[in-house]
Design an enzyme around this catalytic site. Sequence first.
Site, short mmCIF file in Angstrom:
data_model
loop_
_atom_site.label_atom_id
_atom_site.label_comp_id
_atom_site.label_asym_id
_atom_site.label_seq_id
_atom_site.Cartn_x
_atom_site.Cartn_y
_atom_site.Cartn_z
N LEU A 39 -6.47 -3.16 0.51
CA LEU A 39 -7.89 -3.11 0.17
C LEU A 39 -8.13 -3.33 -1.32
O LEU A 39 -9.11 -3.96 -1.71
CB LEU A 39 -8.47 -1.75 0.59
CG LEU A 39 -8.10 -1.24 1.99
CD1 LEU A 39 -8.86 0.02 2.32
CD2 LEU A 39 -8.36 -2.29 3.04
N LYS A 64 5.51 -7.21 -7.81
CA LYS A 64 4.47 -7.37 -6.76
C LYS A 64 3.12 -7.66 -7.43
O LYS A 64 2.32 -8.43 -6.91
CB LYS A 64 4.34 -6.08 -5.94
CG LYS A 64 5.47 -5.83 -4.95
CD LYS A 64 5.05 -4.66 -4.07
CE LYS A 64 6.18 -4.05 -3.29
NZ LYS A 64 5.79 -2.79 -2.64
N ASP A 89 2.71 4.22 -12.17
CA ASP A 89 3.39 4.93 -11.07
C ASP A 89 2.85 6.36 -11.02
O ASP A 89 3.01 7.12 -11.98
CB ASP A 89 4.90 4.92 -11.31
CG ASP A 89 5.66 5.52 -10.13
OD1 ASP A 89 5.00 6.07 -9.22
OD2 ASP A 89 6.90 5.44 -10.13
N SER A 170 -11.18 9.18 2.33
CA SER A 170 -11.09 8.74 3.72
C SER A 170 -11.96 9.61 4.61
O SER A 170 -12.17 10.80 4.32
CB SER A 170 -9.63 8.84 4.19
OG SER A 170 -9.54 8.77 5.58
N TYR A 203 -1.73 13.87 5.02
CA TYR A 203 -2.43 12.73 4.41
C TYR A 203 -3.94 13.02 4.36
O TYR A 203 -4.58 12.85 3.32
CB TYR A 203 -2.15 11.45 5.20
CG TYR A 203 -3.07 10.30 4.84
CD1 TYR A 203 -2.95 9.64 3.62
CD2 TYR A 203 -4.08 9.89 5.72
CE1 TYR A 203 -3.81 8.60 3.28
CE2 TYR A 203 -4.93 8.85 5.39
CZ TYR A 203 -4.79 8.21 4.17
OH TYR A 203 -5.65 7.18 3.83
N LYS A 207 -6.62 13.51 1.18
CA LYS A 207 -7.87 12.75 1.03
C LYS A 207 -9.07 13.71 0.88
O LYS A 207 -10.05 13.38 0.23
CB LYS A 207 -8.05 11.80 2.21
CG LYS A 207 -7.02 10.68 2.22
CD LYS A 207 -7.39 9.59 1.23
CE LYS A 207 -6.29 9.12 0.35
NZ LYS A 207 -6.71 8.11 -0.63
N SER A 238 -3.69 -2.61 7.04
CA SER A 238 -3.05 -2.70 5.72
C SER A 238 -1.66 -2.08 5.84
O SER A 238 -1.32 -1.46 6.85
CB SER A 238 -3.85 -1.95 4.64
OG SER A 238 -3.58 -0.56 4.71
N1 LIG Z 1 -6.25 1.21 5.36
C1 LIG Z 1 -7.00 2.20 5.85
O1 LIG Z 1 -7.25 2.26 7.06
C2 LIG Z 1 -7.52 3.27 4.94
C3 LIG Z 1 -8.43 4.20 5.47
C4 LIG Z 1 -8.93 5.20 4.64
C5 LIG Z 1 -8.54 5.24 3.32
N2 LIG Z 1 -7.65 4.32 2.83
C6 LIG Z 1 -7.26 4.42 1.41
O2 LIG Z 1 -7.37 3.14 0.81
C7 LIG Z 1 -6.48 3.07 -0.32
C8 LIG Z 1 -5.74 1.74 -0.29
O3 LIG Z 1 -4.86 1.73 0.79
P1 LIG Z 1 -4.49 0.40 1.61
O4 LIG Z 1 -4.95 0.61 2.98
O5 LIG Z 1 -4.92 -0.81 0.88
O6 LIG Z 1 -2.88 0.52 1.63
P2 LIG Z 1 -1.74 -0.33 0.90
O7 LIG Z 1 -1.90 -1.78 1.19
O8 LIG Z 1 -0.47 0.33 1.27
O9 LIG Z 1 -2.04 -0.13 -0.64
C9 LIG Z 1 -1.69 1.04 -1.32
C10 LIG Z 1 -1.43 0.70 -2.76
O10 LIG Z 1 -1.07 1.91 -3.45
C11 LIG Z 1 0.10 1.66 -4.19
N3 LIG Z 1 0.91 2.86 -4.46
C12 LIG Z 1 1.61 3.59 -3.57
N4 LIG Z 1 2.29 4.55 -4.20
C13 LIG Z 1 2.02 4.42 -5.53
C14 LIG Z 1 2.44 5.11 -6.69
N5 LIG Z 1 3.35 6.11 -6.65
N6 LIG Z 1 1.95 4.73 -7.88
C15 LIG Z 1 1.08 3.69 -7.97
N7 LIG Z 1 0.67 2.99 -6.90
C16 LIG Z 1 1.13 3.34 -5.69
C17 LIG Z 1 0.88 0.66 -3.35
O11 LIG Z 1 1.91 0.06 -4.11
P3 LIG Z 1 3.21 -0.56 -3.37
O12 LIG Z 1 2.78 -1.86 -2.78
O13 LIG Z 1 4.18 -0.72 -4.49
O14 LIG Z 1 3.65 0.43 -2.34
C18 LIG Z 1 -0.25 -0.26 -2.95
O15 LIG Z 1 -0.53 -1.16 -3.98
C19 LIG Z 1 -5.57 4.30 -0.22
O16 LIG Z 1 -6.03 5.28 -1.14
C20 LIG Z 1 -5.79 4.79 1.21
O17 LIG Z 1 -5.58 6.18 1.35
C21 LIG Z 1 -7.15 3.33 3.61
#
Ligand SMILES: NC(=O)c1ccc[n+]([C@@H]2O[C@H](COP(=O)([O-])OP(=O)(O)OC[C@H]3O[C@@H](n4cnc5c(N)ncnc54)[C@H](OP(=O)(O)O)[C@@H]3O)[C@@H](O)[C@H]2O)c1
Length: 326
Positions: A39, A64, A89, A170, A203, A207, A238
């Site tokens: 996202l 990345k 990080d 979330s 998780y 949130k 994602s």
């Molecule tokens: N997808 C959904 O359904 C959903 C629903 C509700 C809320 N959200 C929220 O939306 C946000 C984005 O998630 P997403 O769905 O886009 O997932 P995603 O594609 O896994 O993206 C998560 C991002 O966070 C980074 N990250 C993880 N650990 C980290 C750390 N220790 N330090 C810095 N960066 C770190 C990841 O880096 P790496 O690539 O290196 O791992 C990645 O760039 C999150 O906060 C998630 O909780 C998502």
Amino acid sequence: MGGFLGFVYRQWTIKPKPLPSALSLSGKTALITGANSGLGFEAARELMSRKISRLIIAVRDVSKGEAAKKELSSSQGGDTCEIEVWPLDHESYQSIAELGKRTAKLDRLDYALLNAGVKMMSYKKSALGHETNVQINHIGTSAVSLAILPALKHTAQRYNTPSRLIIVSSEGHFWIPFKERSAGKILAKMDEEETFGTQQQRYYTSKLLNVLWTRELASKVDKEEVVVNTVNPGFCYSGLHRHSASVINVFLWLFAWTPEQGGRCLTDALVKHEDSHGQYLSDQRQTPPSSFVLSSDGEKAQKKIWDETIALLKDEAIGLDTSVVT
Ligand SMILES: NC(=O)c1ccc[n+]([C@@H]2O[C@H](COP(=O)([O-])OP(=O)(O)OC[C@H]3O[C@@H](n4cnc5c(N)ncnc54)[C@H](OP(=O)(O)O)[C@@H]3O)[C@@H](O)[C@H]2O)c1
């Protein structure tokens, strides 16, 4: 509507809209954490399509980030947007403090989207000794919010318009009992493996902590300087779900939005809704958070989480200035 039927109804009927095509973000700078994928990446792409001048993608893995930069550069707006990849990080306070110092040197920081997160389905300690969901989603995000606040305030004062700080939470915050709140020390309790709960509970709790932190932070920040809010991006495809059991694929197939649609919810919260200070957004509108958050118990938990997080950061995060809010 926080129940499962409400979730289903909204995932099926709502299609998040892009930012208005006439909107121009020319001259503005945005920082997005975790923008190398999912996202955050899509939100970055949308801001570029609205002519943002400078985009900082703060990522855990710089290679990345560079790959994401390459892809973004060939997207709409890639010819006019300066894209920078910064390391960040959430499992390193030094990295968070460094990010804060770098933002302080920027001539402006108009938008900050704190999006980085994980969904760990089993108990694991972070590199800093805390449970990983809590470390990355709550402690890390909260520390980043403090680290970049001076740059956001400075920009607001310089350009006489509020900057924006958005924390991605979330809808899952509605769905957990948050039993840990009765512990003397909530964060310490959540470090104990026995409290991890089942499946996605921890998780979701992390949130909920995002929502509580946002509300308390907003109460301490002047909305004329920085508008702080929290957003639910909806349930989206994602990499976030990679640790989930395979049944998640059925849920994704049935209900999920695309990452682009989820990204639109993030940009909507970031750029629109000037009056959303301290608010929770879902489906591109301001809406009440869970009844627990709004209850007197929720208010107590909010203050307790704030105090505990600040105390923890003062103790552990050498180099991070926690006195930017009092
Ligand atoms: N997808 C959904 O359904 C959903 C629903 C509700 C809320 N959200 C929220 O939306 C946000 C984005 O998630 P997403 O769905 O886009 O997932 P995603 O594609 O896994 O993206 C998560 C991002 O966070 C980074 N990250 C993880 N650990 C980290 C750390 N220790 N330090 C810095 N960066 C770190 C990841 O880096 P790496 O690539 O290196 O791992 C990645 O760039 C999150 O906060 C998630 O909780 C998502």
